[in-house]
Design a protein around this motif. Structure first.
Motif, PDB file in Angstrom:
ATOM      1  N   ILE A   1       1.031  -1.097  -0.135  1.00 27.95           N
ATOM      2  CA  ILE A   1       0.014  -0.092   0.057  1.00 27.95           C
ATOM      3  C   ILE A   1       0.803   1.152   0.066  1.00 27.95           C
ATOM      4  O   ILE A   1       0.665   2.491  -0.628  1.00 27.95           O
ATOM      5  N   GLY A   2       1.927   1.300   0.815  1.00 28.12           N
ATOM      6  CA  GLY A   2       2.765   2.530   0.787  1.00 28.12           C
ATOM      7  C   GLY A   2       3.372   2.808  -0.756  1.00 28.12           C
ATOM      8  O   GLY A   2       3.336   3.972  -1.002  1.00 28.12           O
ATOM      9  N   LYS A   3       3.881   1.945  -1.406  1.00 29.63           N
ATOM     10  CA  LYS A   3       4.407   2.018  -2.514  1.00 29.63           C
ATOM     11  C   LYS A   3       3.378   2.341  -3.634  1.00 29.63           C
ATOM     12  O   LYS A   3       3.490   3.278  -4.440  1.00 29.63           O
ATOM     13  N   ASN A   4       1.867   1.798  -3.477  1.00 31.14           N
ATOM     14  CA  ASN A   4       0.792   1.989  -4.564  1.00 31.14           C
ATOM     15  C   ASN A   4       0.544   3.344  -4.313  1.00 31.14           C
ATOM     16  O   ASN A   4       0.286   3.992  -5.278  1.00 31.14           O
ATOM     17  N   MET A   5       0.277   3.775  -2.963  1.00 32.80           N
ATOM     18  CA  MET A   5      -0.116   5.185  -2.893  1.00 32.80           C
ATOM     19  C   MET A   5       0.929   6.379  -3.343  1.00 32.80           C
ATOM     20  O   MET A   5       0.575   7.258  -3.843  1.00 32.80           O
ATOM     21  N   LYS A   6       1.913   6.017  -3.150  1.00 33.09           N
ATOM     22  CA  LYS A   6       3.263   6.889  -3.608  1.00 33.09           C
ATOM     23  C   LYS A   6       3.222   6.916  -5.305  1.00 33.09           C
ATOM     24  O   LYS A   6       3.239   8.140  -5.500  1.00 33.09           O
ATOM     25  N   LEU A   7       2.936   5.698  -5.703  1.00 32.47           N
ATOM     26  CA  LEU A   7       2.551   5.863  -7.252  1.00 32.47           C
ATOM     27  C   LEU A   7       1.519   6.769  -7.733  1.00 32.47           C
ATOM     28  O   LEU A   7       1.696   7.437  -8.744  1.00 32.47           O
ATOM     29  N   ILE A   8       0.492   6.387  -7.220  1.00 29.35           N
ATOM     30  CA  ILE A   8      -0.581   7.470  -7.645  1.00 29.35           C
ATOM     31  C   ILE A   8      -0.378   9.009  -7.369  1.00 29.35           C
ATOM     32  O   ILE A   8      -0.835   9.774  -8.298  1.00 29.35           O
ATOM     33  N   GLN A   9       0.245   9.083  -6.158  1.00 28.93           N
ATOM     34  CA  GLN A   9       0.518  10.562  -5.995  1.00 28.93           C
ATOM     35  C   GLN A   9       1.532  11.168  -7.096  1.00 28.93           C
ATOM     36  O   GLN A   9       1.297  12.237  -7.683  1.00 28.93           O
ATOM     37  N   ASN A  10       2.683  10.341  -7.296  1.00 35.62           N
ATOM     38  CA  ASN A  10       3.587  10.646  -8.433  1.00 35.62           C
ATOM     39  C   ASN A  10       2.740  10.968 -10.030  1.00 35.62           C
ATOM     40  O   ASN A  10       3.277  11.788 -10.521  1.00 35.62           O
ATOM     41  N   ILE A  11       1.671  10.103 -10.167  1.00 32.60           N
ATOM     42  CA  ILE A  11       0.999  10.224 -11.507  1.00 32.60           C
ATOM     43  C   ILE A  11       0.329  11.397 -11.392  1.00 32.60           C
ATOM     44  O   ILE A  11       0.153  12.166 -12.332  1.00 32.60           O
TER      45      ILE A  11
ATOM     46  N   ILE B   1      -5.661   3.079  10.649  1.00 31.14           N
ATOM     47  CA  ILE B   1      -5.249   4.657  10.581  1.00 31.14           C
ATOM     48  C   ILE B   1      -3.797   4.731   9.899  1.00 31.14           C
ATOM     49  O   ILE B   1      -4.011   5.844   9.056  1.00 31.14           O
ATOM     50  N   GLU B   2      -2.894   3.668   9.888  1.00 32.00           N
ATOM     51  CA  GLU B   2      -1.768   3.950   8.963  1.00 32.00           C
ATOM     52  C   GLU B   2      -2.269   3.891   7.449  1.00 32.00           C
ATOM     53  O   GLU B   2      -1.304   4.619   6.733  1.00 32.00           O
ATOM     54  N   VAL B   3      -3.184   3.157   7.085  1.00 31.28           N
ATOM     55  CA  VAL B   3      -3.678   3.271   5.492  1.00 31.28           C
ATOM     56  C   VAL B   3      -4.391   4.718   5.431  1.00 31.28           C
ATOM     57  O   VAL B   3      -3.969   5.084   4.208  1.00 31.28           O
ATOM     58  N   ILE B   4      -4.932   5.048   6.389  1.00 29.04           N
ATOM     59  CA  ILE B   4      -5.735   6.565   6.018  1.00 29.04           C
ATOM     60  C   ILE B   4      -4.541   7.439   6.026  1.00 29.04           C
ATOM     61  O   ILE B   4      -4.619   8.565   4.935  1.00 29.04           O
ATOM     62  N   ASN B   5      -3.404   7.439   6.741  1.00 25.64           N
ATOM     63  CA  ASN B   5      -2.338   8.359   6.694  1.00 25.64           C
ATOM     64  C   ASN B   5      -1.727   8.292   5.326  1.00 25.64           C
ATOM     65  O   ASN B   5      -1.441   9.452   4.790  1.00 25.64           O
ATOM     66  N   LEU B   6      -1.607   7.161   4.643  1.00 32.54           N
ATOM     67  CA  LEU B   6      -1.092   7.260   3.247  1.00 32.54           C
ATOM     68  C   LEU B   6      -1.947   7.878   2.431  1.00 32.54           C
ATOM     69  O   LEU B   6      -1.419   8.503   1.230  1.00 32.54           O
ATOM     70  N   PHE B   7      -3.358   7.826   2.540  1.00 36.00           N
ATOM     71  CA  PHE B   7      -4.207   8.385   1.623  1.00 36.00           C
ATOM     72  C   PHE B   7      -3.993   9.896   1.594  1.00 36.00           C
ATOM     73  O   PHE B   7      -4.355  10.821   0.718  1.00 36.00           O
ATOM     74  N   THR B   8      -3.597  10.627   2.725  1.00 33.82           N
ATOM     75  CA  THR B   8      -3.833  11.900   2.925  1.00 33.82           C
ATOM     76  C   THR B   8      -2.700  12.717   1.841  1.00 33.82           C
ATOM     77  O   THR B   8      -2.784  13.589   1.536  1.00 33.82           O
ATOM     78  N   GLY B   9      -1.645  11.712   1.446  1.00 35.29           N
ATOM     79  CA  GLY B   9      -0.548  12.192   0.405  1.00 35.29           C
ATOM     80  C   GLY B   9      -1.091  12.365  -0.735  1.00 35.29           C
ATOM     81  O   GLY B   9      -0.684  13.292  -1.580  1.00 35.29           O
ATOM     82  N   ILE B  10      -2.256  11.993  -1.327  1.00 33.35           N
ATOM     83  CA  ILE B  10      -2.717  11.876  -2.655  1.00 33.35           C
ATOM     84  C   ILE B  10      -4.088  12.872  -2.423  1.00 33.35           C
ATOM     85  O   ILE B  10      -4.436  13.276  -3.434  1.00 33.35           O
ATOM     86  N   GLU B  11      -4.771  12.998  -1.423  1.00 34.68           N
ATOM     87  CA  GLU B  11      -5.772  13.541  -1.214  1.00 34.68           C
ATOM     88  C   GLU B  11      -5.751  15.089  -1.735  1.00 34.68           C
ATOM     89  O   GLU B  11      -6.522  15.706  -2.346  1.00 34.68           O
ATOM     90  N   GLY B  12      -4.634  15.836  -1.536  1.00 32.17           N
ATOM     91  CA  GLY B  12      -4.421  17.325  -1.889  1.00 32.17           C
ATOM     92  C   GLY B  12      -4.000  17.413  -3.360  1.00 32.17           C
ATOM     93  O   GLY B  12      -4.237  18.418  -3.841  1.00 32.17           O
ATOM     94  N   ARG B  13      -3.951  16.187  -3.911  1.00 28.36           N
ATOM     95  CA  ARG B  13      -3.601  16.113  -5.408  1.00 28.36           C
ATOM     96  C   ARG B  13      -4.607  15.675  -6.349  1.00 28.36           C
ATOM     97  O   ARG B  13      -4.550  16.018  -7.485  1.00 28.36           O
ATOM     98  N   LEU B  14      -5.773  15.310  -5.650  1.00 26.67           N
ATOM     99  CA  LEU B  14      -6.656  14.855  -6.460  1.00 26.67           C
ATOM    100  C   LEU B  14      -7.875  15.900  -6.281  1.00 26.67           C
ATOM    101  O   LEU B  14      -8.261  16.272  -5.148  1.00 26.67           O
ATOM    102  N   ILE B  15      -8.560  16.575  -7.278  1.00 25.26           N
ATOM    103  CA  ILE B  15      -9.860  17.128  -7.262  1.00 25.26           C
ATOM    104  C   ILE B  15     -10.901  16.447  -7.264  1.00 25.26           C
ATOM    105  O   ILE B  15     -11.132  15.682  -7.986  1.00 25.26           O
ATOM    106  N   GLU B  16     -11.838  16.529  -6.304  1.00 30.65           N
ATOM    107  CA  GLU B  16     -12.978  15.540  -6.074  1.00 30.65           C
ATOM    108  C   GLU B  16     -14.109  16.065  -6.975  1.00 30.65           C
ATOM    109  O   GLU B  16     -14.501  17.501  -6.866  1.00 30.65           O
ATOM    110  N   LYS B  17     -14.757  15.435  -7.689  1.00 30.68           N
ATOM    111  CA  LYS B  17     -15.966  15.901  -8.504  1.00 30.68           C
ATOM    112  C   LYS B  17     -17.010  14.907  -8.162  1.00 30.68           C
ATOM    113  O   LYS B  17     -16.951  13.505  -8.225  1.00 30.68           O
ATOM    114  N   TYR B  18     -18.455  15.518  -7.891  1.00 30.65           N
ATOM    115  CA  TYR B  18     -19.397  14.659  -7.462  1.00 30.65           C
ATOM    116  C   TYR B  18     -20.370  14.806  -8.432  1.00 30.65           C
ATOM    117  O   TYR B  18     -20.726  15.602  -9.017  1.00 30.65           O
TER     118      TYR B  18
END
Length: 428
Positions: A274-284, A315-332
């Motif tokens: 999960i750490g490597k995967n979230m980092k990859l999404i953040q980088n892309i 909680i450790e998984v949620i912390n990893l998501f915070t890295g991509i949260e600011g880089r994604l614009i949420e559309k509803y």
């Protein structure tokens, strides 16, 4: 008897896999695009995405909507506009039909229709890259996705030469020219529990675990040499390089990445990756945001916001998501009751001229009936009288307004919302 059968069909649709749009199988399929029924809410979302491409903004997004709302079908239509071959006459006919449908719902400004026409006539198309979560290692999924995309478009010369490919070539070379080395290699992988064909198949599918084994075994069977091919398996460099070549040499505008079923990916994460995967999404996401001349867009499709997964994940998984949260614009993707009635109206095909001339139908769609039904609170609170007459009384005919109301409510309670509703109405 027929009404009971229809209700059973309606209730059963939530278990029917065929009701869902599979982006990978449906990409640029004529019948899927022609089957799209636009509503005010879906056109509003489509407008945002088209405008982002025209102005090269909001390159990384998370499209959020509950089950059965039509998110995947909407993205399928967007991809058709952005990725279909402009030189194909039949494709042009499909897009023209789509524009005509949208124009009837959009109204006089026709902004969305104009953007579609501009993108179709002036801009080069995008290469669609559809990511499917088939492995624990997301890097593997992205490499498979870009290879599939290039093969689908017959641009084989841009298919990246990765360390996985070189490893397979090296094994084949040993088999043909260095038999003792090859036999020693086969013994080594058998000791690790592999059959030869299974091991090579895993390398062909870009499995990192098997590549690591190859790298580890290589010096043991080549007198201490390191396996260090002059190729890259770095996803960012692959995607950047392919996008630039597509722009420079093939006239494309860039690439458009779609990751469907992102919710399932989140919920099924392997703690090891999960750490490597979230980092990859953040980088892309960052790669897409920084793209200029050769544009890169990425859209992830989910059922809820990233914040809402806090109830279900460690909680450790949620912390990893915070890295991509600011880089994604949420559309509803939010639909209203009015939009749902529009869906029924647009799905029931009828000739309004014949309907107006048919005396037998007048008692069902007369001014008196309009007045009678419109005064029911569930309609009067949502519609003005003109819209009620157009969308429900006449638009939903031969369903009576009460039948349409019940259909929406039954669908909401026992099935899959708009997806079920549309499938039920369009069933023979």
């Amino acid at each position: 008897m027929s009404s009971i059968k229809s209700l059973n069909q309606l209730i059963g649709f939530n278990k029917d896999f065929k009701t869902a749009i599979n982006l990978y199988l449906s990409l640029n399929k004529k019948e899927k695009i022609k089957g799209y029924i636009p509503t005010k809410s879906s056109i509003a979302v489509l407008k945002d995405y088209l405008e982002a491409v025209v102005k090269n903004k909001e390159q990384a997004t998370l499209l959020i909507g509950s089950y059965g709302k039509g998110k995947s079908h909407l993205l399928l239509v967007l991809l058709a506009v952005l990725t279909m071959d402009r030189n194909n006459t039949k494709n042009k006919e499909i897009i023209d039909e789509l524009v005509e449908k949208i124009s009837k719902i959009e109204g006089p400004d026709n902004y969305v229709c104009e953007m579609i026409s501009e993108l179709w006539k002036i801009r080069g198309r995008f290469l669609p890259i559809l990511v499917q979560d088939n492995n624990s290692d997301l890097q593997q999924d992205f490499i498979i996705a870009i290879n599939d995309a290039l093969r689908r478009e017959h641009i084989d010369e841009l298919i990246p030469n990765t360390a996985f490919d070189v490893a397979v070539e090296r094994i084949n070379d040993w088999r043909e020219n260095f038999l003792p080395t090859y036999k020693e290699f086969i013994i080594k992988i058998q000791e690790k529990g592999y059959l030869e064909d299974d091991y090579i198949d895993a390398l062909n599918h870009y499995s990192r675990e098997e590549l690591d084994i190859f790298i580890d075994l290589y010096p043991q069977i080549t007198s201490g040499s390191d396996f260090n091919p002059l190729v890259t398996t770095d996803v960012l460099n692959l995607f950047r390089g392919v996008s630039e070549r597509l722009k420079e040499d093939y006239g494309y505008s860039g690439i458009y990445i779609v990751f469907d079923e992102f919710s399932k990916f989140i919920e099924g994460q392997n703690p090891e990756f999960i750490g490597k995967n979230m980092k990859l999404i953040q980088n892309i996401c960052e790669l897409a945001t920084e793209s200029k001349e050769s544009q890169i867009f990425m859209t992830l499709i989910a059922h809820k916001s990233i914040k809402e997964y806090g109830k279900y994940l460690p909680i450790e998984v949620i912390n990893l998501f915070t890295g991509i949260e600011g880089r994604l614009i949420e559309k509803y993707f939010i639909t209203s009751t009015k939009n749902n009635y529009e869906l029924i109206s647009n799905a029931i095909i009828k000739d309004y001229n014949i309907l107006a001339d048919c005396k037998k139908t007048q008692k069902y769609i007369s001014k008196e009936r309009c007045e009678e039904f419109y005064n029911i609170p569930c309609f009067k609170s949502v519609f003005n009288k003109g819209d009620f007459e157009r969308i429900i009384l006449k638009g939903c005919y031969p369903l009576s307004p009460i039948s349409a109301y019940l259909l929406l409510n039954v669908s909401e309670k026992v099935a899959q919302n708009e997806r079920t509703l549309f499938t039920f109405i369009s069933n023979d």
